[in-house]
Design a protein around this motif. Structure first.
Motif, PDB file in Angstrom:
ATOM      1  N   GLY A 120       0.775  -1.228   0.000  1.00 33.78           N
ATOM      2  CA  GLY A 120       0.000   0.000   0.000  1.00 33.78           C
ATOM      3  C   GLY A 120       0.803   1.273   0.000  1.00 33.78           C
ATOM      4  N   GLY A 121       2.120   1.167   0.099  1.00 33.07           N
ATOM      5  CA  GLY A 121       2.931   2.370   0.070  1.00 33.07           C
ATOM      6  C   GLY A 121       2.936   3.018  -1.298  1.00 33.07           C
ATOM      7  N   GLY A 122       3.480   4.227  -1.349  1.00 34.04           N
ATOM      8  CA  GLY A 122       3.559   4.932  -2.616  1.00 34.04           C
ATOM      9  C   GLY A 122       3.922   6.375  -2.417  1.00 34.04           C
ATOM     10  N   LEU A 123       3.768   7.135  -3.488  1.00 31.77           N
ATOM     11  CA  LEU A 123       4.067   8.561  -3.477  1.00 31.77           C
ATOM     12  C   LEU A 123       2.764   9.335  -3.413  1.00 31.77           C
ATOM     13  CD1 LEU A 123       6.002  10.990  -3.878  1.00 31.77           C
ATOM     14  CD2 LEU A 123       5.741  10.624  -6.352  1.00 31.77           C
ATOM     15  N   VAL A 124       2.708  10.281  -2.487  1.00 34.43           N
ATOM     16  CA  VAL A 124       1.499  11.077  -2.321  1.00 34.43           C
ATOM     17  C   VAL A 124       1.895  12.502  -1.961  1.00 34.43           C
ATOM     18  CG1 VAL A 124       1.248  10.475   0.128  1.00 34.43           C
ATOM     19  CG2 VAL A 124      -0.772  11.119  -1.210  1.00 34.43           C
ATOM     20  N   GLN A 125       1.067  13.443  -2.322  1.00 31.99           N
ATOM     21  CA  GLN A 125       1.324  14.831  -1.955  1.00 31.99           C
ATOM     22  C   GLN A 125       0.916  15.084  -0.506  1.00 31.99           C
ATOM     23  OE1 GLN A 125      -0.721  17.245  -4.891  1.00 31.99           O
ATOM     24  NE2 GLN A 125       1.147  17.424  -6.115  1.00 31.99           N
ATOM     25  N   ALA A 126       1.518  16.073   0.073  1.00 29.26           N
ATOM     26  CA  ALA A 126       1.151  16.453   1.437  1.00 29.26           C
ATOM     27  C   ALA A 126      -0.350  16.728   1.507  1.00 29.26           C
ATOM     28  CB  ALA A 126       1.946  17.680   1.862  1.00 29.26           C
ATOM     29  N   GLY A 127      -0.956  16.243   2.583  1.00 26.93           N
ATOM     30  CA  GLY A 127      -2.393  16.367   2.730  1.00 26.93           C
ATOM     31  C   GLY A 127      -3.173  15.195   2.189  1.00 26.93           C
ATOM     32  N   GLY A 128      -2.496  14.319   1.471  1.00 25.01           N
ATOM     33  CA  GLY A 128      -3.153  13.166   0.877  1.00 25.01           C
ATOM     34  C   GLY A 128      -3.263  11.992   1.842  1.00 25.01           C
TER      35      GLY A 128
END
Length: 121
Positions: A7-15
């Protein structure tokens, strides 16, 4: 016992992201999530008891992260909301027989391989 974290990954702050940890081979009394950022020590994030569902959180994630479990599936989840750049780390799940002292690495006997969470600003 084998643990599969995902479930990990790259996300923007606030996501948001949702991590999963599937355990096979044995049921567990407690499951914990820890994280480790580069050059830092592994730190406690959250833990949950299999029976009763009591949950515990690090102060840094309280109100943003929620740990839950699905006993029939022998799986636990970490819902992470309002993510911040400082949450960036490899997240590890671990299981063990204890029901106390769950913020300690020593409370767990088995560890998953880790899943990377990257939060961009």
């Amino acid at each position: 016992v084998q643990l599969q974290a995902s479930g990990g990954g790259l996300v923007q702050a606030g996501g948001s992201l949702r991590l999963s940890c599937a355990a096979s081979g044995r049921t567990f009394s407690s499951l914990g999530w820890f994280r480790q950022a580069p050059t830092k020590e592994r730190e406690f994030v959250a833990a949950i008891r299999r029976i009763g569902g009591n949950s515990y959180y690090a102060d840094s994630v309280k109100g943003r992260f929620t740990i839950s479990r699905d006993n029939p599936k022998n799986t636990a989840y970490l819902q992470m909301n309002n993510l911040k750049p400082e949450d960036t780390a490899v997240y590890y799940c671990a299981v063990g027989p204890r029901v106390a002292g769950l913020a300690q690495v020593s409370a767990y006997d088995y560890w998953g391989q880790g899943t990377l969470v990257t939060v961009s600003s």
